[in-house]
Design a protein around this motif. Sequence first.
Motif, PDB file in Angstrom:
ATOM      1  N   SER A 417      35.507  34.350  82.768  1.00  0.00           N
ATOM      2  CA  SER A 417      34.942  34.707  81.470  1.00  0.00           C
ATOM      3  C   SER A 417      33.433  34.925  81.605  1.00  0.00           C
ATOM      4  O   SER A 417      32.757  34.268  82.404  1.00  0.00           O
ATOM      5  N   HIS A 419      31.229  34.684  78.955  1.00  0.00           N
ATOM      6  CA  HIS A 419      30.486  34.210  77.784  1.00  0.00           C
ATOM      7  C   HIS A 419      29.268  33.375  78.194  1.00  0.00           C
ATOM      8  O   HIS A 419      28.206  33.484  77.584  1.00  0.00           O
ATOM      9  N   LEU A 448      32.848  34.315  69.925  1.00  0.00           N
ATOM     10  CA  LEU A 448      34.011  33.751  70.628  1.00  0.00           C
ATOM     11  C   LEU A 448      35.185  33.528  69.687  1.00  0.00           C
ATOM     12  O   LEU A 448      36.353  33.626  70.095  1.00  0.00           O
ATOM     13  N   TRP A 456      36.856  38.790  77.099  1.00  0.00           N
ATOM     14  CA  TRP A 456      35.584  38.279  77.622  1.00  0.00           C
ATOM     15  C   TRP A 456      35.601  38.264  79.148  1.00  0.00           C
ATOM     16  O   TRP A 456      34.881  37.474  79.775  1.00  0.00           O
ATOM     17  N   ARG A 464      29.934  42.889  75.751  1.00  0.00           N
ATOM     18  CA  ARG A 464      29.664  41.659  75.008  1.00  0.00           C
ATOM     19  C   ARG A 464      28.155  41.471  74.790  1.00  0.00           C
ATOM     20  O   ARG A 464      27.738  40.953  73.753  1.00  0.00           O
TER      21      ARG A 464
END
Length: 542
Positions: A417, A419, A448, A456, A464
């Motif tokens: 991921s 993020h 999220l 993601w 993103r």
Amino acid sequence: MALVLVLALLVRALIVSGSDHAVMLEHVQQHEKEQRNGEQSWVDMSALLFTLLDNWKIWLCTGLFVFLFWNMWRSLKRKQHEEGGQQERQELEEQVEEVEPEEQQEQVEQEEQLERVEEVEQEDQVEHVEQEEQEEREDQGEQVQQEEQVEEVEREDEEDEYFYHSALTRYIAWRAWKKMQGKATKCVLVEELMRDLLQTYTFVYSNSFYPVLQPAIGVGSAFEGWSPCEEDIVYRLLVPIKAPHGHVFHPELGEEGDMLARNSRIRVELVCMCTREQQLGDVLCFLHHSEEELSQNQQPSLLQTLCTGSYLDVQKTAAWFNKQVPRTWRLTHRAHRYGLKVLPSSRSCKLQVTDTSSGEKVHVELLFGVQQGNLDIFLSSQNAEAVFTPSTTWPQSCAVAERKYFEYVARTAGPNSCHLVCLRLFAHILVGMGFSSYTIKTLLLHLLAIIPLEDWRRRHFLSRLENLLQYLQYCLNDKLLNHFLLGNATMPDEVVLPQAFQTASPLNLFQHLEQDPDAHSRALRDFKELKDRLFRLLLFGR
């Protein structure tokens, strides 16, 4: 029977020999008489010899008698010997019969012991085989996982090539991703060092009336995994505290309707200890003994040491703990390897830990907090947003709940991921600007919850980043950014929040922009600068 027959024959022979002896005696007497008459003076040797030979029957009977007596004596001895041998054999058999069960029992025990040893060896062999099989399965699992990760990376590279139509775009995404890869942190080491410190403190002050410290909980960017690479990381940990015996904490959340209480306090109340006094006899009840007796025989209560009025004082608590840290640290088993220095702080404990061998320094900040029931919300010693925070104010903190949510996302989204990389990049370019890292963190938490976690992946990295930038612009234009936890009814079960949080009205973190137009103008200028920094970083790598 044979013995009787022999005796009869012997008697008969004696009788016959007796008659012959009488005849012989008469003949001898006559012969002697003739000698005395002088006719002859010499002895007839042949006659004498024949006379002796006539007595052979007597000698034979005597010999037979002696032989029979010897034979009887020998038979008696043999019988006695046989009886004695039989008795000895019986005794020996009895001894053998007595010894055999013991030997059999010993033999059985030895056999059982051998069987147990064989069973243990078999179990060890089975465990060894199972362990080897388990290790092989783990190795195979790790190998499969590595292969899957490699395949995932290759697949993502292929997807990147398809997703990003331009090779330049792929290169930009790859360079930014590599630049923002998190460096190795010392979270584990910091947690171990603080655990040693707090355990030693608990041991030293276990029978005192000072706050009872619980194991520390890592919070903030370092433990959430998105600290900027260039910053000196400050490892923040929240230390839950509980009331000592004879006391109880009552959290007061401040004004009614203020869901995220910034002016909450902790009221301290004495409770009866008469039961413990009667059972253990190690304390005196604060409520049922005179002040004079208590002052002479017992330490002062928490109300007299770390409270202002009836409320726990943050500054007094921090000052007292900071004073005890150096002495407590010297009692830990790591004190010879790591030096510890207490830095000035009024509402927390700031420490500088130095590795004596390498000279490397680590900065740690310990915050104190009182947990609300069994929830992930604490009243903490951190500073409130106001310019001045009273010493008895313990603002409500969601730091533990936010870390648990990041852990939930990490488990659900998987290791690929993006993020955290997105958050780390924005935290990097925010340095020196008016936006706080908590603002970007809140934006990311909302995204999220909005964008599916499967979107993601690494190949969505640039998208993103663009979403974060667009969402920030949207919130600035509307002067609205809601707190993530308040009014959010979609939180996972891993995060335990008050029921009132889910039904509460949203809390606007950009409320000051509505009240201050100049602040809003500055925020818009900062956003433009932020966008320029992001483009420069993506295009030029700096």
